[in-house]
Motif scaffolding. Structure first.
Motif, PDB file in Angstrom:
ATOM      1  N   ASP A  25       0.832  -1.212   0.000  1.00  0.00           N
ATOM      2  CA  ASP A  25       0.000   0.000   0.000  1.00  0.00           C
ATOM      3  C   ASP A  25       0.866   1.261   0.000  1.00  0.00           C
ATOM      4  O   ASP A  25       0.562   2.227  -0.708  1.00  0.00           O
ATOM      5  CB  ASP A  25      -0.930   0.015   1.211  1.00  0.00           C
ATOM      6  CG  ASP A  25      -2.033  -1.036   1.125  1.00  0.00           C
ATOM      7  OD1 ASP A  25      -2.270  -1.595   0.028  1.00  0.00           O
ATOM      8  OD2 ASP A  25      -2.661  -1.307   2.175  1.00  0.00           O
ATOM      9  N   LYS A  26       1.937   1.249   0.777  1.00  0.00           N
ATOM     10  CA  LYS A  26       2.821   2.419   0.841  1.00  0.00           C
ATOM     11  C   LYS A  26       3.504   2.666  -0.502  1.00  0.00           C
ATOM     12  O   LYS A  26       3.728   3.821  -0.874  1.00  0.00           O
ATOM     13  CB  LYS A  26       3.869   2.266   1.952  1.00  0.00           C
ATOM     14  CG  LYS A  26       3.287   2.410   3.337  1.00  0.00           C
ATOM     15  CD  LYS A  26       2.680   3.777   3.544  1.00  0.00           C
ATOM     16  CE  LYS A  26       1.979   3.907   4.874  1.00  0.00           C
ATOM     17  NZ  LYS A  26       1.188   5.136   4.974  1.00  0.00           N
ATOM     18  N   THR A  27       3.857   1.604  -1.242  1.00  0.00           N
ATOM     19  CA  THR A  27       4.505   1.827  -2.544  1.00  0.00           C
ATOM     20  C   THR A  27       3.584   2.603  -3.481  1.00  0.00           C
ATOM     21  O   THR A  27       4.053   3.442  -4.241  1.00  0.00           O
ATOM     22  CB  THR A  27       4.954   0.517  -3.228  1.00  0.00           C
ATOM     23  OG1 THR A  27       3.832  -0.322  -3.487  1.00  0.00           O
ATOM     24  CG2 THR A  27       6.006  -0.211  -2.425  1.00  0.00           C
ATOM     25  N   ALA A  38       0.192  -5.680  -7.596  1.00  0.00           N
ATOM     26  CA  ALA A  38       1.341  -6.301  -8.261  1.00  0.00           C
ATOM     27  C   ALA A  38       2.538  -6.374  -7.321  1.00  0.00           C
ATOM     28  O   ALA A  38       3.276  -7.372  -7.305  1.00  0.00           O
ATOM     29  CB  ALA A  38       1.701  -5.530  -9.526  1.00  0.00           C
ATOM     30  N   VAL A  39       2.740  -5.341  -6.525  1.00  0.00           N
ATOM     31  CA  VAL A  39       3.844  -5.328  -5.570  1.00  0.00           C
ATOM     32  C   VAL A  39       3.614  -6.371  -4.482  1.00  0.00           C
ATOM     33  O   VAL A  39       4.533  -7.109  -4.112  1.00  0.00           O
ATOM     34  CB  VAL A  39       4.039  -3.923  -4.965  1.00  0.00           C
ATOM     35  CG1 VAL A  39       5.050  -3.953  -3.819  1.00  0.00           C
ATOM     36  CG2 VAL A  39       4.480  -2.944  -6.039  1.00  0.00           C
ATOM     37  N   LEU A  40       2.396  -6.466  -3.978  1.00  0.00           N
ATOM     38  CA  LEU A  40       2.067  -7.466  -2.972  1.00  0.00           C
ATOM     39  C   LEU A  40       2.361  -8.870  -3.504  1.00  0.00           C
ATOM     40  O   LEU A  40       2.988  -9.692  -2.821  1.00  0.00           O
ATOM     41  CB  LEU A  40       0.606  -7.350  -2.542  1.00  0.00           C
ATOM     42  CG  LEU A  40       0.127  -8.364  -1.501  1.00  0.00           C
ATOM     43  CD1 LEU A  40       0.919  -8.247  -0.206  1.00  0.00           C
ATOM     44  CD2 LEU A  40      -1.361  -8.177  -1.244  1.00  0.00           C
ATOM     45  N   GLU A  41       1.936  -9.137  -4.716  1.00  0.00           N
ATOM     46  CA  GLU A  41       2.183 -10.446  -5.325  1.00  0.00           C
ATOM     47  C   GLU A  41       3.684 -10.704  -5.466  1.00  0.00           C
ATOM     48  O   GLU A  41       4.166 -11.805  -5.187  1.00  0.00           O
ATOM     49  CB  GLU A  41       1.494 -10.529  -6.689  1.00  0.00           C
ATOM     50  CG  GLU A  41       1.609 -11.878  -7.352  1.00  0.00           C
ATOM     51  CD  GLU A  41       0.926 -13.007  -6.586  1.00  0.00           C
ATOM     52  OE1 GLU A  41       1.284 -14.175  -6.840  1.00  0.00           O
ATOM     53  OE2 GLU A  41       0.048 -12.748  -5.741  1.00  0.00           O
ATOM     54  N   ALA A  42       4.450  -9.687  -5.865  1.00  0.00           N
ATOM     55  CA  ALA A  42       5.901  -9.836  -6.022  1.00  0.00           C
ATOM     56  C   ALA A  42       6.578 -10.109  -4.674  1.00  0.00           C
ATOM     57  O   ALA A  42       7.507 -10.924  -4.598  1.00  0.00           O
ATOM     58  CB  ALA A  42       6.487  -8.599  -6.680  1.00  0.00           C
ATOM     59  N   ILE A  68       6.727  -1.526 -10.674  1.00  0.00           N
ATOM     60  CA  ILE A  68       7.535  -0.607  -9.864  1.00  0.00           C
ATOM     61  C   ILE A  68       8.244   0.349 -10.819  1.00  0.00           C
ATOM     62  O   ILE A  68       8.914  -0.087 -11.751  1.00  0.00           O
ATOM     63  CB  ILE A  68       8.537  -1.387  -8.987  1.00  0.00           C
ATOM     64  CG1 ILE A  68       7.773  -2.266  -7.986  1.00  0.00           C
ATOM     65  CG2 ILE A  68       9.475  -0.419  -8.257  1.00  0.00           C
ATOM     66  CD1 ILE A  68       8.631  -3.255  -7.229  1.00  0.00           C
ATOM     67  N   THR A  69       8.080   1.644 -10.560  1.00  0.00           N
ATOM     68  CA  THR A  69       8.593   2.640 -11.508  1.00  0.00           C
ATOM     69  C   THR A  69       9.947   3.222 -11.128  1.00  0.00           C
ATOM     70  O   THR A  69      10.640   3.766 -11.980  1.00  0.00           O
ATOM     71  CB  THR A  69       7.587   3.790 -11.667  1.00  0.00           C
ATOM     72  OG1 THR A  69       7.331   4.352 -10.377  1.00  0.00           O
ATOM     73  CG2 THR A  69       6.288   3.285 -12.285  1.00  0.00           C
ATOM     74  N   ALA A  97      12.808  -2.854   3.341  1.00  0.00           N
ATOM     75  CA  ALA A  97      12.184  -3.424   2.141  1.00  0.00           C
ATOM     76  C   ALA A  97      12.704  -2.733   0.879  1.00  0.00           C
ATOM     77  O   ALA A  97      12.799  -1.511   0.831  1.00  0.00           O
ATOM     78  CB  ALA A  97      10.670  -3.290   2.221  1.00  0.00           C
ATOM     79  N   LEU A  98      13.015  -3.536  -0.126  1.00  0.00           N
ATOM     80  CA  LEU A  98      13.538  -3.040  -1.399  1.00  0.00           C
ATOM     81  C   LEU A  98      12.498  -3.244  -2.495  1.00  0.00           C
ATOM     82  O   LEU A  98      11.892  -4.313  -2.584  1.00  0.00           O
ATOM     83  CB  LEU A  98      14.812  -3.790  -1.789  1.00  0.00           C
ATOM     84  CG  LEU A  98      15.877  -3.991  -0.727  1.00  0.00           C
ATOM     85  CD1 LEU A  98      17.058  -4.761  -1.297  1.00  0.00           C
ATOM     86  CD2 LEU A  98      16.313  -2.664  -0.163  1.00  0.00           C
ATOM     87  N   PHE A  99      12.350  -2.235  -3.331  1.00  0.00           N
ATOM     88  CA  PHE A  99      11.406  -2.297  -4.448  1.00  0.00           C
ATOM     89  C   PHE A  99      12.152  -1.889  -5.713  1.00  0.00           C
ATOM     90  O   PHE A  99      12.645  -0.762  -5.807  1.00  0.00           O
ATOM     91  CB  PHE A  99      10.195  -1.395  -4.175  1.00  0.00           C
ATOM     92  CG  PHE A  99       9.478  -1.804  -2.918  1.00  0.00           C
ATOM     93  CD1 PHE A  99       8.584  -2.855  -2.947  1.00  0.00           C
ATOM     94  CD2 PHE A  99       9.766  -1.195  -1.714  1.00  0.00           C
ATOM     95  CE1 PHE A  99       7.957  -3.282  -1.774  1.00  0.00           C
ATOM     96  CE2 PHE A  99       9.148  -1.612  -0.543  1.00  0.00           C
ATOM     97  CZ  PHE A  99       8.235  -2.661  -0.580  1.00  0.00           C
ATOM     98  N   ILE A 100      12.250  -2.815  -6.664  1.00  0.00           N
ATOM     99  CA  ILE A 100      13.103  -2.636  -7.830  1.00  0.00           C
ATOM    100  C   ILE A 100      12.298  -2.858  -9.117  1.00  0.00           C
ATOM    101  O   ILE A 100      11.605  -3.871  -9.248  1.00  0.00           O
ATOM    102  CB  ILE A 100      14.290  -3.628  -7.796  1.00  0.00           C
ATOM    103  CG1 ILE A 100      15.037  -3.549  -6.451  1.00  0.00           C
ATOM    104  CG2 ILE A 100      15.228  -3.416  -8.970  1.00  0.00           C
ATOM    105  CD1 ILE A 100      15.712  -2.241  -6.155  1.00  0.00           C
TER     106      ILE A 100
END
Length: 149
Positions: A25-27, A38-42, A68-69, A97-100
């Protein structure tokens, strides 16, 4: 990649699933993605490949996705420990947490993960992280360590 607006202290969650939902949610709120689903699934897919629960109360959940942009880090600390199947069997109190984005998965992702893993092997970093009381303190600590690695 990190800012004080990406740091959330003393949050309460029932379990890892709630942590992942919060992060996803924060992303979206922080414009890191346009699809929290999509992020949750990843995050879930990556966790199913092997635990991201490290040692000494730290976890490094991470997600790679075309949704993820921009590469980003979100830090969350917990008021109570969360079961995470950590490497030392202990509860998790801190998530880095990392988001790539998919396009940077082989470079940015591996470099960042490696830097954070090395930071978590340093006792002085872990002590400073645990002692930090504000998002500004944590932002400065991580920025200094990431720039210095």
């Amino acid at each position: 990649m990190i800012s004080k607006d990406h740091i959330f202290l003393e949050r309460t969650f029932a379990d890892q699933e709630e942590v992942f939902q919060f992060l996803a949610d924060k992303t979206e709120e922080l414009a890191i993605t346009d699809s929290s689903a999509a992020v949750l699934e990843a995050l879930k897919i990556r966790e199913s490949e092997g635990t991201t629960g490290m040692m000494d109360g730290f976890a490094i959940p991470h997600a790679k996705s075309a949704a993820i942009t921009k590469p980003s880090i979100i830090i969350t600390t917990f008021t109570e420990g969360i079961y995470w199947d950590s490497l030392d069997g202990e509860l998790i109190f801190y998530a880095i947490a990392l988001f790539i984005p998919d396009g940077e998965a082989g470079t940015t992702h591996l470099q960042l993960l490696s830097k954070i893993a090395r930071m978590l092997m340093k006792q002085e970093f872990k002590e400073a992280f645990k002692a930090a009381k504000t998002p500004e303190d944590l932002n400065e600590l991580l920025t200094n360590y990431l720039d210095g690695e």
